[in-house]
Design an enzyme around this catalytic site. Structure first.
Site, PDB file in Angstrom:
ATOM      1  N   ASN A   1      -3.536   8.606   4.890  1.00  0.00           N
ATOM      2  CA  ASN A   1      -2.370   8.000   5.547  1.00  0.00           C
ATOM      3  C   ASN A   1      -2.372   8.074   7.076  1.00  0.00           C
ATOM      4  OD1 ASN A   1      -1.219   7.258   3.104  1.00  0.00           O
ATOM      5  ND2 ASN A   1      -0.138   9.209   2.869  1.00  0.00           N
TER       6      ASN A   1
ATOM      7  N   SER B   1       8.327  10.321  -2.044  1.00  0.00           N
ATOM      8  CA  SER B   1       7.844  11.506  -1.309  1.00  0.00           C
ATOM      9  C   SER B   1       7.090  11.105  -0.044  1.00  0.00           C
ATOM     10  CB  SER B   1       6.958  12.385  -2.206  1.00  0.00           C
ATOM     11  OG  SER B   1       5.856  11.642  -2.703  1.00  0.00           O
TER      12      SER B   1
ATOM     13  N   PRO C   1      -7.865   7.910  -3.958  1.00  0.00           N
ATOM     14  CA  PRO C   1      -9.320   7.857  -3.785  1.00  0.00           C
ATOM     15  C   PRO C   1      -9.724   7.391  -2.381  1.00  0.00           C
ATOM     16  CG  PRO C   1      -8.565   6.119  -5.281  1.00  0.00           C
ATOM     17  CD  PRO C   1      -7.374   6.945  -4.944  1.00  0.00           C
TER      18      PRO C   1
ATOM     19  N   THR D   1      -9.044 -15.513   2.638  1.00  0.00           N
ATOM     20  CA  THR D   1      -7.622 -15.888   2.729  1.00  0.00           C
ATOM     21  C   THR D   1      -6.796 -14.619   2.937  1.00  0.00           C
ATOM     22  OG1 THR D   1      -7.411 -15.756   0.316  1.00  0.00           O
ATOM     23  CG2 THR D   1      -7.877 -17.936   1.238  1.00  0.00           C
TER      24      THR D   1
ATOM     25  N   VAL E   1       1.233  10.304  -5.796  1.00  0.00           N
ATOM     26  CA  VAL E   1       1.525  11.686  -5.402  1.00  0.00           C
ATOM     27  C   VAL E   1       2.877  12.096  -5.992  1.00  0.00           C
ATOM     28  CG1 VAL E   1       1.771  13.260  -3.445  1.00  0.00           C
ATOM     29  CG2 VAL E   1       0.254  11.261  -3.257  1.00  0.00           C
TER      30      VAL E   1
ATOM     31  N   ASP F   1       8.399   8.570  -6.203  1.00  0.00           N
ATOM     32  CA  ASP F   1       9.631   9.320  -5.930  1.00  0.00           C
ATOM     33  C   ASP F   1       9.997   9.298  -4.450  1.00  0.00           C
ATOM     34  OD1 ASP F   1       7.619  10.797  -4.870  1.00  0.00           O
ATOM     35  OD2 ASP F   1       8.099  12.664  -5.920  1.00  0.00           O
TER      36      ASP F   1
ATOM     37  N   HIS G   1      -6.233  -5.734  -2.444  1.00  0.00           N
ATOM     38  CA  HIS G   1      -7.030  -5.906  -1.223  1.00  0.00           C
ATOM     39  C   HIS G   1      -7.299  -7.389  -0.921  1.00  0.00           C
ATOM     40  CE1 HIS G   1      -8.655  -1.474  -1.278  1.00  0.00           C
ATOM     41  NE2 HIS G   1      -7.358  -1.557  -1.061  1.00  0.00           N
TER      42      HIS G   1
ATOM     43  N   HIS H   1       0.530   4.567  -2.469  1.00  0.00           N
ATOM     44  CA  HIS H   1       0.359   5.931  -1.958  1.00  0.00           C
ATOM     45  C   HIS H   1       1.543   6.831  -2.304  1.00  0.00           C
ATOM     46  CE1 HIS H   1      -3.087   5.184   1.155  1.00  0.00           C
ATOM     47  NE2 HIS H   1      -3.296   4.565   0.016  1.00  0.00           N
ATOM     48  N   ASP H   2       2.693   6.247  -2.556  1.00  0.00           N
ATOM     49  CA  ASP H   2       3.831   7.031  -3.034  1.00  0.00           C
ATOM     50  C   ASP H   2       3.607   7.416  -4.501  1.00  0.00           C
ATOM     51  OD1 ASP H   2       6.327   8.265  -3.199  1.00  0.00           O
ATOM     52  OD2 ASP H   2       7.350   6.404  -3.766  1.00  0.00           O
TER      53      ASP H   2
ATOM     54  N   ASP I   1      -9.817  -9.192   2.758  1.00  0.00           N
ATOM     55  CA  ASP I   1     -10.238 -10.466   2.158  1.00  0.00           C
ATOM     56  C   ASP I   1     -10.394 -11.453   3.305  1.00  0.00           C
ATOM     57  OD1 ASP I   1     -10.471 -12.956   0.981  1.00  0.00           O
ATOM     58  OD2 ASP I   1      -8.430 -12.967   0.171  1.00  0.00           O
TER      59      ASP I   1
ATOM     60  N   ARG J   1       0.818  -1.211   0.000  1.00  0.00           N
ATOM     61  CA  ARG J   1       0.000   0.000   0.000  1.00  0.00           C
ATOM     62  C   ARG J   1       0.859   1.270   0.000  1.00  0.00           C
ATOM     63  NH1 ARG J   1      -3.507   2.654   4.459  1.00  0.00           N
ATOM     64  NH2 ARG J   1      -5.089   3.762   3.250  1.00  0.00           N
TER      65      ARG J   1
HETATM   66  C1  HEM Z   1      -9.160   1.728  -5.850  1.00  0.00           C
HETATM   67  C2  HEM Z   1      -8.975   2.598  -4.912  1.00  0.00           C
HETATM   68  C3  HEM Z   1      -8.543   2.254  -3.525  1.00  0.00           C
HETATM   69  C4  HEM Z   1      -9.141   2.646  -2.378  1.00  0.00           C
HETATM   70  C5  HEM Z   1     -10.373   3.524  -2.257  1.00  0.00           C
HETATM   71  C6  HEM Z   1      -8.417   2.064  -1.292  1.00  0.00           C
HETATM   72  C7  HEM Z   1      -8.702   2.269   0.046  1.00  0.00           C
HETATM   73  C8  HEM Z   1      -8.122   1.584   1.082  1.00  0.00           C
HETATM   74  C9  HEM Z   1      -8.494   1.723   2.466  1.00  0.00           C
HETATM   75  C10 HEM Z   1      -9.557   2.670   3.011  1.00  0.00           C
HETATM   76  C11 HEM Z   1      -7.725   0.875   3.181  1.00  0.00           C
HETATM   77  C12 HEM Z   1      -7.772   0.651   4.691  1.00  0.00           C
HETATM   78  C13 HEM Z   1      -6.975   1.718   5.406  1.00  0.00           C
HETATM   79  C14 HEM Z   1      -7.248   1.737   6.878  1.00  0.00           C
HETATM   80  O1  HEM Z   1      -8.365   1.438   7.281  1.00  0.00           O
HETATM   81  O2  HEM Z   1      -6.326   2.076   7.650  1.00  0.00           O
HETATM   82  C15 HEM Z   1      -6.875   0.187   2.252  1.00  0.00           C
HETATM   83  C16 HEM Z   1      -5.945  -0.773   2.599  1.00  0.00           C
HETATM   84  C17 HEM Z   1      -5.081  -1.359   1.710  1.00  0.00           C
HETATM   85  N1  HEM Z   1      -4.914  -1.016   0.386  1.00  0.00           N
HETATM   86 FE1  HEM Z   1      -6.169   0.084  -0.702  1.00  0.00          FE
HETATM   87  N2  HEM Z   1      -7.380   1.325  -1.789  1.00  0.00           N
HETATM   88  C18 HEM Z   1      -7.404   1.406  -3.147  1.00  0.00           C
HETATM   89  C19 HEM Z   1      -6.493   0.855  -4.023  1.00  0.00           C
HETATM   90  C20 HEM Z   1      -5.370   0.146  -3.641  1.00  0.00           C
HETATM   91  C21 HEM Z   1      -4.287  -0.219  -4.496  1.00  0.00           C
HETATM   92  C22 HEM Z   1      -4.175   0.185  -5.966  1.00  0.00           C
HETATM   93  C23 HEM Z   1      -3.397  -0.920  -3.750  1.00  0.00           C
HETATM   94  C24 HEM Z   1      -2.063  -1.504  -4.147  1.00  0.00           C
HETATM   95  C25 HEM Z   1      -1.755  -1.891  -5.365  1.00  0.00           C
HETATM   96  C26 HEM Z   1      -3.951  -1.023  -2.428  1.00  0.00           C
HETATM   97  C27 HEM Z   1      -3.394  -1.730  -1.390  1.00  0.00           C
HETATM   98  C28 HEM Z   1      -3.931  -1.798  -0.116  1.00  0.00           C
HETATM   99  C29 HEM Z   1      -3.460  -2.722   0.895  1.00  0.00           C
HETATM  100  C30 HEM Z   1      -2.427  -3.805   0.690  1.00  0.00           C
HETATM  101  C31 HEM Z   1      -4.167  -2.430   2.053  1.00  0.00           C
HETATM  102  C32 HEM Z   1      -4.006  -3.078   3.432  1.00  0.00           C
HETATM  103  C33 HEM Z   1      -3.012  -2.253   4.239  1.00  0.00           C
HETATM  104  C34 HEM Z   1      -2.695  -2.819   5.613  1.00  0.00           C
HETATM  105  O3  HEM Z   1      -3.045  -3.952   5.930  1.00  0.00           O
HETATM  106  O4  HEM Z   1      -2.052  -2.091   6.391  1.00  0.00           O
HETATM  107  N3  HEM Z   1      -5.132  -0.342  -2.388  1.00  0.00           N
HETATM  108  N4  HEM Z   1      -7.115   0.658   0.980  1.00  0.00           N
END
Ligand code: HEM
Ligand SMILES: *[C@@H]1O[C@H](CO)[C@@H](O)[C@H](O)[C@H]1NC(C)=O
Ligand SMILES: *[C@@H]1O[C@H](CO)[C@@H](O)[C@H](O)[C@H]1NC(C)=O
Ligand SMILES: *[C@@H]1O[C@H](CO)[C@@H](O)[C@H](O)[C@H]1NC(C)=O
Length: 351
Positions: free
Chosen positions: A117, A99, A186, A272, A93, A97, A216, A89-90, A269, A85
């Site tokens: 973040n 940032s 987003p 799993t 923005v 890089d 996810h 997020h890098d 998920d 993640r």
């Molecule tokens: C499509 C738009 C996306 C939205 C709206 C979104 C939103 C979120 C949110 C709200 C969380 C939980 C954060 C929290 O509750 O602290 C999350 C977790 C996560 N996101 Fe996304 N995400 C998106 C796309 C992505 C992408 C593109 C990736 C990586 C390629 C990604 C990887 C992850 C991962 C691995 C987690 C789990 C982080 C953890 O366990 O600490 N997400 N995301």
């Protein structure tokens, strides 16, 4: 705003058609293919990122990164999701890089304080540890941005996902953008067109959106990010009808109506959670996506729903496209000129 890959490629192809007709004999087919492949990458990457970038200057870099990451992963598998993640997020923005890795200082307002973040982005100590070990082997050579990109790939591999060669040669920013972090990433309650627009602004299309959301399959989200779906999705005091009602009842147990449970973590998920696989897409087909932004990939757009179905059916196709889309995301506006640097400590710009 970046044009989409398709629209920006069109003129090149038209141009080539003309050339090809008028001077077929002149154009050696090999060099034509070479030119074409260079142009195919042009819209996202007018740069010289390549997987061999450190082959001479720091051949051990990837090996070191993998071994440090693995040692953290063994103790805490959650790091894999966190680091994947961080890379996303890098990259969203100012490009990939590094940032995001900068702490706040006199000159910097850290992206770590942005809405997506704050209380959420984690795993920075693993990047610090990798950086420390690589600096010891090859001082001032390997950028933090590249380290994060490599570690994101290795996080996917460690959890059972696909592997791919990572193009390298990014430099680190001397600045951060908290407004960019707030605006470009987003939110989980975004509507479908917003998700699509925010990806398109980065040169990523609908295929990339659906595929990369498959990340996810790992990690957790906090109650505060999906509570609305459990109690009052559209202002009528009812839960989201596109959320399986048994699953909703299960989530309500530890995600209460009050803000008390805001920080409680839930697997994105549930099936799993520690395995990188296509069960995320299977969940969506059963109305068991956790975030609104997950479930609407299946309910709000036909083309997107088709992809969800395809990936739920074909893990191999998901893996193949995930690798491609990760490379595409990793190539967003890389900083390769002298305005970037090789940071010695990922948390601050060089003195
Ligand atoms: C499509 C738009 C996306 C939205 C709206 C979104 C939103 C979120 C949110 C709200 C969380 C939980 C954060 C929290 O509750 O602290 C999350 C977790 C996560 N996101 Fe996304 N995400 C998106 C796309 C992505 C992408 C593109 C990736 C990586 C390629 C990604 C990887 C992850 C991962 C691995 C987690 C789990 C982080 C953890 O366990 O600490 N997400 N995301
Ligand atoms: C997205 O872009 C890729 C190339 O990066 C292309 O293969 C794919 O067909 C595009 N998908 C859509 C829905 O436009
Ligand atoms: C649901 O939200 C609406 C506004 O978004 C509010 O007026 C209403 O009171 C809420 N209902 C419940 C049961 O919380
Ligand atoms: C470096 O490249 C960026 C775009 O990637 C550009 O905005 C900037 O002006 C360039 N700086 C120098 C010193 O060439």
């Amino acid at each position: 705003m970046q044009p989409s890959l398709e629209t920006s490629l069109q003129p090149y192809f038209l141009y080539f058609e003309v050339i090809l007709k008028e001077a077929t004999i002149m154009v050696n087919s090999m060099s034509f293919l070479l030119l074409l492949s260079l142009l195919a990458f042009a819209p996202l990457c007018l740069c010289n990122l390549n997987p061999q970038f450190y082959d001479n200057s720091c051949p051990q870099a990837q090996q070191i990164a993998k071994s440090i990451l693995t040692s953290y992963f063994v103790i805490q598998p959650g790091y894999a999701a966190q680091i994947l993640r961080l890379h996303f997020h890098d990259c969203f923005v100012m490009g990939c890089d590094g940032s995001l890795l900068l702490d706040s200082s006199e000159s910097i307002v850290s992206e770590k304080e942005s809405d997506p973040n704050r209380d959420s982005a984690r795993g920075f100590i693993v990047i610090d540890a990798i950086k420390l070990a690589i600096e010891r082997a090859c001082p001032s050579t390997v950028s933090c941005a590249d380290i994060l990109t490599i570690a994101a790939r290795d996080s996917v591999v460690l959890t059972g996902g696909p592997s791919w060669e990572v193009p390298l040669g990014r430099r680190d920013s001397r600045d951060a953008s908290i407004s960019g972090s707030n605006n470009n990433i987003p939110a989980p309650n975004s509507i479908f067109p917003t998700l699509q627009t925010k990806f398109e602004q980065q040169g990523l299309n609908l295929t990339d959106l659906v595929t990369l959301s498959g990340a996810h399959t790992l990690g957790v989200a906090r109650c505060t990010n999906f509570r609305q779906r459990l109690y009052n999705q559209s202002g009528n005091g009812q839960p989201d009808p596109t959320l399986d009602q048994n699953y909703a009842a299960f989530l309500r147990v530890t995600c209460p109506r009050t803000t008390l449970g805001d920080q409680n973590p839930f697997f994105l998920d549930y099936a799993t959670p520690l395995k990188f696989d296509n069960s995320y897409f299977k969940n969506l087909m059963e109305n068991k996506g956790l975030l609104n932004s997950d479930q609407i990939l299946f309910t709000m757009n036909q083309e997107s729903a088709e992809l969800v179905r395809l990936y739920a059916e074909r893990n191999d196709l998901f893996f193949e496209q995930f690798s491609k889309s990760m490379i595409k995301m990793g190539n967003i506006s890389p900083l390769t000129n002298s305005s970037g640097e090789i940071r010695q400590n990922c948390r601050r710009v060089n003195a």
